[in-house]
Design a protein around this motif. Structure first.
Motif, PDB file in Angstrom:
ATOM      1  N   GLY A   2       0.820  -1.189   0.000  1.00  0.00           N
ATOM      2  CA  GLY A   2       0.000   0.000   0.000  1.00  0.00           C
ATOM      3  C   GLY A   2       0.857   1.242   0.000  1.00  0.00           C
ATOM      4  O   GLY A   2       2.075   1.160   0.012  1.00  0.00           O
ATOM      5  N   THR A   3       0.181   2.366  -0.023  1.00  0.00           N
ATOM      6  CA  THR A   3       0.872   3.649  -0.016  1.00  0.00           C
ATOM      7  C   THR A   3       0.430   4.450   1.191  1.00  0.00           C
ATOM      8  O   THR A   3      -0.753   4.481   1.522  1.00  0.00           O
ATOM      9  N   LEU A   4       1.367   5.077   1.831  1.00  0.00           N
ATOM     10  CA  LEU A   4       1.111   5.957   2.961  1.00  0.00           C
ATOM     11  C   LEU A   4       1.777   7.286   2.645  1.00  0.00           C
ATOM     12  O   LEU A   4       2.978   7.330   2.361  1.00  0.00           O
ATOM     13  N   THR A   5       1.018   8.367   2.667  1.00  0.00           N
ATOM     14  CA  THR A   5       1.571   9.694   2.424  1.00  0.00           C
ATOM     15  C   THR A   5       1.871  10.343   3.766  1.00  0.00           C
ATOM     16  O   THR A   5       1.005  10.392   4.642  1.00  0.00           O
ATOM     17  N   LEU A   6       3.093  10.824   3.927  1.00  0.00           N
ATOM     18  CA  LEU A   6       3.529  11.450   5.175  1.00  0.00           C
ATOM     19  C   LEU A   6       3.892  12.904   4.924  1.00  0.00           C
ATOM     20  O   LEU A   6       4.460  13.240   3.886  1.00  0.00           O
ATOM     21  N   ASP A   7       3.604  13.746   5.887  1.00  0.00           N
ATOM     22  CA  ASP A   7       4.010  15.149   5.855  1.00  0.00           C
ATOM     23  C   ASP A   7       5.287  15.253   6.680  1.00  0.00           C
ATOM     24  O   ASP A   7       5.238  15.208   7.911  1.00  0.00           O
ATOM     25  N   VAL A   8       6.421  15.337   6.009  1.00  0.00           N
ATOM     26  CA  VAL A   8       7.714  15.341   6.681  1.00  0.00           C
ATOM     27  C   VAL A   8       8.511  16.577   6.283  1.00  0.00           C
ATOM     28  O   VAL A   8       8.185  17.254   5.317  1.00  0.00           O
ATOM     29  N   ILE A  21       5.566   6.329  10.658  1.00  0.00           N
ATOM     30  CA  ILE A  21       4.992   5.110  10.088  1.00  0.00           C
ATOM     31  C   ILE A  21       4.419   4.236  11.199  1.00  0.00           C
ATOM     32  O   ILE A  21       3.310   3.698  11.063  1.00  0.00           O
ATOM     33  N   ARG A  22       5.156   4.087  12.291  1.00  0.00           N
ATOM     34  CA  ARG A  22       4.672   3.297  13.422  1.00  0.00           C
ATOM     35  C   ARG A  22       3.356   3.854  13.941  1.00  0.00           C
ATOM     36  O   ARG A  22       2.405   3.114  14.190  1.00  0.00           O
ATOM     37  N   ASN A  23       3.275   5.169  14.065  1.00  0.00           N
ATOM     38  CA  ASN A  23       2.052   5.796  14.571  1.00  0.00           C
ATOM     39  C   ASN A  23       0.878   5.616  13.612  1.00  0.00           C
ATOM     40  O   ASN A  23      -0.258   5.469  14.039  1.00  0.00           O
ATOM     41  N   ALA A  24       1.157   5.624  12.307  1.00  0.00           N
ATOM     42  CA  ALA A  24       0.094   5.502  11.306  1.00  0.00           C
ATOM     43  C   ALA A  24      -0.336   4.059  11.067  1.00  0.00           C
ATOM     44  O   ALA A  24      -1.514   3.787  10.857  1.00  0.00           O
ATOM     45  N   ARG A  25       0.613   3.134  11.087  1.00  0.00           N
ATOM     46  CA  ARG A  25       0.317   1.746  10.708  1.00  0.00           C
ATOM     47  C   ARG A  25       0.506   0.732  11.826  1.00  0.00           C
ATOM     48  O   ARG A  25       0.115  -0.419  11.681  1.00  0.00           O
ATOM     49  N   GLY A  26       1.196   1.130  12.895  1.00  0.00           N
ATOM     50  CA  GLY A  26       1.398   0.211  14.014  1.00  0.00           C
ATOM     51  C   GLY A  26       2.534  -0.777  13.828  1.00  0.00           C
ATOM     52  O   GLY A  26       2.665  -1.716  14.596  1.00  0.00           O
ATOM     53  N   LEU A  64       9.584  -9.892   9.340  1.00  0.00           N
ATOM     54  CA  LEU A  64       8.569 -10.635  10.075  1.00  0.00           C
ATOM     55  C   LEU A  64       8.794 -12.128   9.885  1.00  0.00           C
ATOM     56  O   LEU A  64       9.357 -12.550   8.877  1.00  0.00           O
ATOM     57  N   ASP A  65       8.317 -12.936  10.828  1.00  0.00           N
ATOM     58  CA  ASP A  65       8.359 -14.381  10.642  1.00  0.00           C
ATOM     59  C   ASP A  65       7.513 -14.743   9.437  1.00  0.00           C
ATOM     60  O   ASP A  65       6.395 -14.253   9.275  1.00  0.00           O
ATOM     61  N   GLY A  66       8.053 -15.558   8.555  1.00  0.00           N
ATOM     62  CA  GLY A  66       7.290 -16.034   7.414  1.00  0.00           C
ATOM     63  C   GLY A  66       7.371 -15.162   6.192  1.00  0.00           C
ATOM     64  O   GLY A  66       6.667 -15.392   5.224  1.00  0.00           O
ATOM     65  N   GLY A  67       8.188 -14.135   6.180  1.00  0.00           N
ATOM     66  CA  GLY A  67       8.294 -13.333   4.966  1.00  0.00           C
ATOM     67  C   GLY A  67       8.603 -11.887   5.238  1.00  0.00           C
ATOM     68  O   GLY A  67       8.723 -11.468   6.359  1.00  0.00           O
ATOM     69  N   MET A  68       8.697 -11.130   4.140  1.00  0.00           N
ATOM     70  CA  MET A  68       9.012  -9.718   4.261  1.00  0.00           C
ATOM     71  C   MET A  68       8.048  -8.927   3.375  1.00  0.00           C
ATOM     72  O   MET A  68       8.329  -8.688   2.207  1.00  0.00           O
ATOM     73  N   PRO A  69       6.890  -8.521   3.916  1.00  0.00           N
ATOM     74  CA  PRO A  69       5.970  -7.705   3.124  1.00  0.00           C
ATOM     75  C   PRO A  69       6.630  -6.384   2.746  1.00  0.00           C
ATOM     76  O   PRO A  69       7.475  -5.883   3.466  1.00  0.00           O
ATOM     77  N   THR A  70       6.223  -5.837   1.641  1.00  0.00           N
ATOM     78  CA  THR A  70       6.784  -4.578   1.175  1.00  0.00           C
ATOM     79  C   THR A  70       5.674  -3.575   0.927  1.00  0.00           C
ATOM     80  O   THR A  70       4.630  -3.912   0.384  1.00  0.00           O
ATOM     81  N   ALA A  71       5.867  -2.358   1.352  1.00  0.00           N
ATOM     82  CA  ALA A  71       4.951  -1.249   1.093  1.00  0.00           C
ATOM     83  C   ALA A  71       5.796  -0.089   0.632  1.00  0.00           C
ATOM     84  O   ALA A  71       7.003  -0.060   0.833  1.00  0.00           O
ATOM     85  N   PHE A  72       5.164   0.881   0.007  1.00  0.00           N
ATOM     86  CA  PHE A  72       5.874   2.077  -0.425  1.00  0.00           C
ATOM     87  C   PHE A  72       5.337   3.266   0.341  1.00  0.00           C
ATOM     88  O   PHE A  72       4.130   3.434   0.473  1.00  0.00           O
ATOM     89  N   ILE A  73       6.226   4.090   0.844  1.00  0.00           N
ATOM     90  CA  ILE A  73       5.878   5.246   1.653  1.00  0.00           C
ATOM     91  C   ILE A  73       6.255   6.481   0.865  1.00  0.00           C
ATOM     92  O   ILE A  73       7.385   6.629   0.412  1.00  0.00           O
ATOM     93  N   LYS A  74       5.306   7.388   0.707  1.00  0.00           N
ATOM     94  CA  LYS A  74       5.560   8.618  -0.044  1.00  0.00           C
ATOM     95  C   LYS A  74       5.623   9.785   0.933  1.00  0.00           C
ATOM     96  O   LYS A  74       4.613  10.156   1.509  1.00  0.00           O
ATOM     97  N   PRO A  75       6.832  10.354   1.153  1.00  0.00           N
ATOM     98  CA  PRO A  75       6.920  11.510   2.067  1.00  0.00           C
ATOM     99  C   PRO A  75       6.333  12.754   1.424  1.00  0.00           C
ATOM    100  O   PRO A  75       6.168  12.827   0.247  1.00  0.00           O
TER     101      PRO A  75
END
Length: 75
Positions: A2-8, A21-26, A64-75
């Protein structure tokens, strides 16, 4: 995935971005790896020092156990 847009800010460190990212997605802070321009970004670097420009897409992988999910973060 997924995509997460951050104001940085260019002066934000990679650790600050991971906190956003932790605060937005946990996601666990210590399982996150951020990538940009073919390299891993390290915690104390700023976005500016890492040559991350406005609107850039960062890669995020989670150890993570069992794999490495990938997401894209857009600052």
């Amino acid at each position: 995935g997924g995509t997460l847009t951050l104001d940085v800010e260019a002066s934000d460190t990679i650790d600050v971005v991971k906190t956003y990212i932790r605060n937005a997605r946990g996601y666990d802070f210590h399982t996150m790896r951020l990538f940009y321009g073919g390299r891993v970004l390290t915690g104390a670097e700023t976005l500016l020092a890492s040559s991350v420009c406005d609107g850039a897409m960062l890669g995020l992988s989670l150890s993570l156990d069992g794999g490495m999910p990938t997401a894209f973060i857009k600052p």
